[in-house]
Motif scaffolding. Structure first.
Motif, mmCIF file in Angstrom:
data_model
loop_
_atom_site.group_PDB
_atom_site.id
_atom_site.type_symbol
_atom_site.label_atom_id
_atom_site.label_comp_id
_atom_site.label_asym_id
_atom_site.label_seq_id
_atom_site.Cartn_x
_atom_site.Cartn_y
_atom_site.Cartn_z
ATOM 1 N N GLU A 29 -7.879 6.338 2.689
ATOM 2 C CA GLU A 29 -7.436 7.281 3.720
ATOM 3 C C GLU A 29 -8.651 8.003 4.316
ATOM 4 O O GLU A 29 -8.730 8.211 5.535
ATOM 5 C CB GLU A 29 -6.455 8.307 3.127
ATOM 6 C CG GLU A 29 -5.858 9.205 4.204
ATOM 7 C CD GLU A 29 -4.979 10.335 3.652
ATOM 8 O OE1 GLU A 29 -4.905 10.498 2.417
ATOM 9 O OE2 GLU A 29 -4.405 11.068 4.470
ATOM 10 N N ASN A 56 -1.321 5.983 1.890
ATOM 11 C CA ASN A 56 -1.336 7.323 2.474
ATOM 12 C C ASN A 56 -1.653 7.249 3.959
ATOM 13 O O ASN A 56 -2.761 7.525 4.388
ATOM 14 C CB ASN A 56 -2.382 8.189 1.758
ATOM 15 C CG ASN A 56 -1.985 8.510 0.338
ATOM 16 O OD1 ASN A 56 -0.842 8.879 0.077
ATOM 17 N ND2 ASN A 56 -2.917 8.346 -0.586
ATOM 18 N N ASP A 91 0.272 8.784 6.399
ATOM 19 C CA ASP A 91 0.625 10.023 7.101
ATOM 20 C C ASP A 91 -0.238 11.175 6.598
ATOM 21 O O ASP A 91 -1.003 11.016 5.648
ATOM 22 C CB ASP A 91 2.106 10.320 6.848
ATOM 23 C CG ASP A 91 2.739 10.940 8.071
ATOM 24 O OD1 ASP A 91 1.983 11.559 8.860
ATOM 25 O OD2 ASP A 91 3.952 10.809 8.254
ATOM 26 N N ILE A 92 -0.095 12.337 7.230
ATOM 27 C CA ILE A 92 -0.898 13.485 6.783
ATOM 28 C C ILE A 92 -0.407 13.990 5.426
ATOM 29 O O ILE A 92 0.745 13.766 5.054
ATOM 30 C CB ILE A 92 -0.870 14.650 7.803
ATOM 31 C CG1 ILE A 92 0.569 15.117 8.043
ATOM 32 C CG2 ILE A 92 -1.543 14.251 9.092
ATOM 33 C CD1 ILE A 92 0.650 16.472 8.712
ATOM 34 N N LYS A 129 3.178 16.651 4.535
ATOM 35 C CA LYS A 129 3.793 16.696 5.868
ATOM 36 C C LYS A 129 4.996 17.649 5.890
ATOM 37 O O LYS A 129 5.865 17.580 5.030
ATOM 38 C CB LYS A 129 4.228 15.298 6.288
ATOM 39 C CG LYS A 129 4.576 15.228 7.741
ATOM 40 C CD LYS A 129 4.896 13.826 8.163
ATOM 41 C CE LYS A 129 5.211 13.826 9.660
ATOM 42 N NZ LYS A 129 5.706 12.554 10.107
ATOM 43 N N GLY A 130 5.007 18.546 6.860
ATOM 44 C CA GLY A 130 6.135 19.480 7.001
ATOM 45 C C GLY A 130 6.094 20.641 6.027
ATOM 46 O O GLY A 130 7.022 21.444 5.982
ATOM 47 N N LYS A 131 5.039 20.724 5.222
ATOM 48 C CA LYS A 131 4.961 21.826 4.247
ATOM 49 C C LYS A 131 3.684 22.620 4.485
ATOM 50 O O LYS A 131 2.734 22.128 5.097
ATOM 51 C CB LYS A 131 4.924 21.274 2.822
ATOM 52 C CG LYS A 131 6.151 20.539 2.398
ATOM 53 C CD LYS A 131 5.911 20.017 0.988
ATOM 54 C CE LYS A 131 6.865 18.861 0.672
ATOM 55 N NZ LYS A 131 6.367 18.060 -0.417
ATOM 56 N N GLU A 144 -0.648 16.014 -4.956
ATOM 57 C CA GLU A 144 -1.444 15.824 -3.728
ATOM 58 C C GLU A 144 -2.756 16.611 -3.800
ATOM 59 O O GLU A 144 -3.815 16.113 -3.409
ATOM 60 C CB GLU A 144 -0.653 16.284 -2.505
ATOM 61 C CG GLU A 144 0.322 15.253 -1.998
ATOM 62 C CD GLU A 144 1.124 15.774 -0.807
ATOM 63 O OE1 GLU A 144 1.364 15.008 0.123
ATOM 64 O OE2 GLU A 144 1.522 16.966 -0.845
ATOM 65 N N TRP A 164 -6.411 22.954 7.883
ATOM 66 C CA TRP A 164 -5.232 22.565 7.105
ATOM 67 C C TRP A 164 -3.957 22.882 7.884
ATOM 68 O O TRP A 164 -3.046 22.049 7.981
ATOM 69 C CB TRP A 164 -5.235 23.289 5.755
ATOM 70 C CG TRP A 164 -3.979 23.035 4.967
ATOM 71 C CD1 TRP A 164 -2.894 23.854 4.861
ATOM 72 C CD2 TRP A 164 -3.658 21.855 4.214
ATOM 73 N NE1 TRP A 164 -1.922 23.269 4.093
ATOM 74 C CE2 TRP A 164 -2.368 22.039 3.679
ATOM 75 C CE3 TRP A 164 -4.331 20.671 3.943
ATOM 76 C CZ2 TRP A 164 -1.742 21.077 2.884
ATOM 77 C CZ3 TRP A 164 -3.705 19.711 3.145
ATOM 78 C CH2 TRP A 164 -2.426 19.909 2.623
ATOM 79 N N ARG A 210 -3.414 20.310 10.686
ATOM 80 C CA ARG A 210 -3.796 18.941 10.320
ATOM 81 C C ARG A 210 -2.944 17.866 10.979
ATOM 82 O O ARG A 210 -3.293 16.696 10.944
ATOM 83 C CB ARG A 210 -3.794 18.779 8.793
ATOM 84 C CG ARG A 210 -2.427 18.885 8.145
ATOM 85 C CD ARG A 210 -2.563 19.090 6.652
ATOM 86 N NE ARG A 210 -1.262 19.182 6.025
ATOM 87 C CZ ARG A 210 -0.463 20.227 6.073
ATOM 88 N NH1 ARG A 210 -0.830 21.314 6.740
ATOM 89 N NH2 ARG A 210 0.717 20.229 5.467
ATOM 90 N N ASP A 211 -1.818 18.257 11.559
ATOM 91 C CA ASP A 211 -1.014 17.253 12.269
ATOM 92 C C ASP A 211 -1.410 17.166 13.748
ATOM 93 O O ASP A 211 -0.800 16.444 14.524
ATOM 94 C CB ASP A 211 0.483 17.583 12.146
ATOM 95 C CG ASP A 211 0.804 18.975 12.655
ATOM 96 O OD1 ASP A 211 -0.129 19.812 12.717
ATOM 97 O OD2 ASP A 211 1.974 19.244 12.998
ATOM 98 N N LYS A 212 -2.442 17.922 14.141
ATOM 99 C CA LYS A 212 -2.877 17.924 15.549
ATOM 100 C C LYS A 212 -4.191 17.145 15.690
ATOM 101 O O LYS A 212 -4.757 16.675 14.705
ATOM 102 C CB LYS A 212 -3.104 19.372 16.020
ATOM 103 C CG LYS A 212 -1.938 20.312 15.765
ATOM 104 C CD LYS A 212 -0.892 20.135 16.827
ATOM 105 C CE LYS A 212 0.224 21.144 16.836
ATOM 106 N NZ LYS A 212 0.484 21.977 15.707
#
Lengths: 319, 487
Positions: free
Chosen positions: B280, B355, B357-358, B361-363, B370, B440, B443-445
């Motif tokens: 990853e 792995n 996805d980030i 995710k969503g948390k 992790e 952090w 991190r989805d951006k």
């Protein structure tokens, strides 16, 4: 596009205000604006915060023919007192934690600045202790300071924010500068000052051939241009001097002093003497008390040698 | 010209105004302006080396045209070989010649027959590894008939020398960037605004984090004999942040700047230190180089659809070449080999794509599992960085040995000697923590300041931007070159 530019211009509004503030406050006295912050406060705060920038700005504005170079041990010598005692106008270009690399670069830069303003250098005094004469002690912050001394660079210099914050705080609270106040008792401070820096300076030593060559070049330049050059070894307390033996560097120290003697005139205060063995003569193991700078001025400028040895055959005298 | 310099701060608005206001909507003129601006940008450093870019561009443009006319395989191969020889030849002479000569001489000395060698005293042209790979991608893609050769000289020369990414990437593929030079560009305020935010974040990473932690890194690595394992480990951790912030900071500024001119460059970093395994990490670190090697080296060698032995060989080749790309020193080769060793078990157990996805995710927070995975991956990366940063292989082994044998010995006095002021060090550590938290949360951006479609009020966002600008001003260290310029 219009919308974007409008939003962007709104966002930029604080910046002209900040620039205006820097110009008016002028924390490092670039334009001699003392309306918002008095010169005394600047001397007390800005000069302490960034001695390099302060000295570069002041010398660039008004280059002088007589210059002293070195670290904080040279910086303690008061230019006004020199004028008072000798009538000579000296610029003290000593700044805290200067390295020999920086001192050499500073000499090159002042040559250029003096040339630009048609000032002929007359007397140059270079203060250098053994701990600077180490090839590993080669930090260089002064070049960047010289290279960023234009008006634009000055305005954008982050040092201004710090200086303005401290100056305004000082003016609002009348708290005075506390930069030199140790946060521990005197004995602990003394011990910490000896063991900490000594370890940094002496644990790794290498003979600085490049520095020696560059000092020789300075001496050659001075000789060619009829500039009087004096090397000066400022006094440090004997407790600190003893650290040299502790790190087995006595021979290296002798080589250092002999190198300087081969290059030019040397005035050496850094050896066991009644001056250097008294704790009360020092603010810390590295720095002579400011009010004793007369001893240094007399030796360096008036050739009245006390508590020192010179390379020109003058005997040491201990009144 | 450095992105973090006053020169660039003046240069960029001038080019922007000319581009959008003076010659707006005239595509050819816009491309020509970009070409001139790019040459000024590069020539600011050393105008002589512009000639290399011009030669590379001319030959590859000609190769492209000839490939479109030529149907015979042997002739097509010859044309591709011309491009490869020229570009890799430049790299070989300027970057690797001395290394090979020295290694050759060392080998003879080891065998008891010392020989005299001649080394070249030449400067390494800034960014040579980046633009040669970019222009090579064009020749290869045209040869493979994946891309139509261009007949627009200005567009092609602008593509090779596009100033935002000329000296340190992202290494663009011709198939992505070149077509953008043919399309009319309309100013997109959303894209431009986000570009400016990305530039701001890049500057923060470079000026505030990388340039300041550099002091500790230099002290630790220059005096590694004097420090114990824990202090050296801290130095290596700081280096992990220095190299990340230095390089990804440059990429952010490059991508952001390109967006101001209506271009979209490929993503180069995707928060790599939040990776849960090395596979990853390599999907998130220097993406443009990893995918370049994947497409032009790994897949042509058979990739992972071959026997296990060949799979192992291919993995080592790609990591060793990647290491060698960074510099002519065995330390980089070992760094590459170490990463191959980290990566291989995952590949052989077919766990390298688990792995995708980030993390978390969503948390807000990762699970313990992790967190431990992220911490272990980061630790492995830090150990590899020791080889990357060390001057010699021997030095790297001494540091690594010290880390593994005395990491538990925490000497506060030693840690203090890394810096002159406890307050300053504390503030630098706090800034690193700020970086980690900010990245952090985002991190989805694409980057940490991407606030499109956010519910945050403008006042809060602007206060955040001003705060970052304040930090940039306040913590400006000594202006330093970007580390990746040397590659």
């Amino acid at each position: 596009m219009k919308q974007f530019l409008k939003k962007f211009l709104y966002f930029l509004i604080p910046f002209p205000l900040y620039i205006l503030l820097v110009i008016v406050a002028d924390p490092y006295n670039y334009w001699d604006n003392n309306i918002l912050i008095p010169l005394e406060t600047k001397l007390e705060i800005s000069r302490e915060l960034n001695g390099r920038l302060w000295k570069v700005v002041q010398y660039s504005k008004n280059p002088k023919a007589n210059v002293m170079l070195g670290d904080s041990r040279v910086d303690i010598i008061n230019s006004d007192r020199i004028k008072e005692l000798t009538g000579e106008d000296y610029f003290n270009f000593g700044y805290p934690s200067a390295t020999l690399e920086e001192i050499i670069i500073t000499f090159d830069k002042i040559k250029e600045l003096a040339n630009e303003k048609d000032v002929k250098l007359k007397n140059v005094i270079i203060g250098c202790n053994f701990n600077l004469y180490n090839k590993f002690n080669n930090k260089n912050l002064i070049e960047a300071t010289f290279n960023s001394s234009s008006q634009v660079d000055y305005i954008l210099n982050g040092a201004n924010i710090k200086a303005m914050a401290f100056c305004f705080y000082d003016m609002l609270t009348s708290s005075g500068s506390s930069f030199n106040t140790p946060d521990m008792d005197t004995a602990a401070f003394w011990k910490q000052q000896i063991e900490g820096p000594a370890s940094i300076f002496y644990r790794k030593y290498g003979y600085p051939e490049t520095f020696r060559e560059k000092l020789q070049e300075i001496a050659n330049y001075c000789s060619k241009n009829e500039i009087s050059l004096t090397f000066f070894i400022p006094p440090t307390h004997t407790d600190l001097q003893d650290q040299i033996a502790k790190y087995h560097l006595r021979d290296a120290e002798s080589t250092f002093k002999n190198d300087l003697i081969k290059i030019g005139k040397v005035v050496d205060f850094d050896y066991p003497s009644p001056l250097t063995s008294e704790v009360k003569n020092f603010s810390d193991p590295f720095h002579l008390n400011i009010d004793l700078d007369t001893i240094l001025i007399n030796a360096l400028i008036k050739d009245r040698y006390t508590y020192c040895r010179t390379s020109t055959g003058t005997q040491e005298t201990h009144p | 010209m450095l992105f973090n310099s006053i020169d660039f701060a003046i240069f960029l608005p001038i080019v922007f105004i000319l581009y959008w206001f003076v010659i707006n909507r005239k595509l050819k003129y816009q491309n020509f302006l970009l070409l001139v601006a790019s040459y000024v940008f590069y020539g600011w450093w050393n105008p002589i080396f512009l000639s290399l870019i011009v030669i590379s561009s001319t030959v590859d443009y000609w190769v492209g045209i000839q490939l479109s006319k030529e149907e015979r395989t042997d002739k097509r191969k010859l044309l591709l070989l011309t491009s490869l020889l020229l570009n890799l030849g430049f790299l070989g002479v300027f970057k690797y010649f001395n290394f090979f000569v020295q290694s050759f001489a060392d080998a003879f000395t080891l065998l008891g027959n010392p020989i005299n060698t001649t080394v070249l005293h030449i400067t390494l042209p800034v960014g040579i590894s980046f633009y040669t790979f970019q222009t090579l991608s064009y020749s290869i893609d045209v040869y493979r008939r994946k891309l139509e050769p261009t007949k627009d000289v200005v567009a092609f020369f602008s593509f090779v020398s596009f100033f935002p990414q000329l000296v340190a990437g992202p290494i663009e593929r011709a198939s992505n960037l070149l077509p953008q030079f043919y399309q009319n560009r309309k100013f997109d305020p959303v894209k431009a605004t986000d570009g400016m935010r990305q530039i701001l974040w890049g500057l923060f990473k470079k000026v505030v984090i990388a340039d300041n932690v550099a002091t500790y890194v230099t002290e630790a690595f220059n005096n590694y004999q004097d420090y114990n394992g824990f202090t050296l480990f801290i130095g290596a951790v700081f280096f992990a942040f220095q190299i990340y912030c230095d390089f990804s900071g440059y990429s952010d500024i490059a991508i952001g700047t390109a967006r101001l001119f209506g271009f979209t460059l490929m993503r180069n970093f995707a928060f790599p230190y939040f990776s849960r395994d090395i596979a990853e990490f390599w999907r998130r670190w220097h993406i443009s180089l990893s995918t370049w090697f994947r497409d032009y080296v790994y897949i042509p060698l058979g990739g992972s659809r071959v026997s296990k032995a060949k799979m192992i060989r291919n993995t080592f080749i790609i990591f060793l070449v990647s290491g060698f790309w960074h510099g002519a020193n065995w330390t980089f080769v070992i760094w590459g080999a170490l990463n191959a060793i980290y990566f291989l078990p995952l590949l052989l157990m077919k766990q390298n794509r688990r792995n995708l996805d980030i993390a978390a995710k969503g948390k807000y927070l990762p699970s313990i599992r992790e967190f431990l995975q992220i911490a272990l991956t980061f630790f492995l990366t830090v150990i590899a960085w020791v080889f990357f940063r060390s001057q010699t292989v021997a030095e790297a082994f001494i540091i690594t040995k010290k880390i593994f044998t005395s990491i538990y010995v925490i000497d506060v006095a030693e840690l203090r000697s890394l810096s002159n002021s406890l307050w300053v060090t504390t503030s630098h550590v706090a800034l690193v923590i700020l970086l980690v938290v900010a990245e952090w949360l985002q991190r989805d951006k694409q980057h940490a300041l991407e606030f499109e479609n956010t519910r945050l009020p403008r006042l809060v966002r602007w206060a955040y931007y001003y705060f970052i600008i304040f930090l940039i001003f306040y913590f400006t260290g000594t202006q330093q070159d970007f580390i990746y310029f040397q590659f």
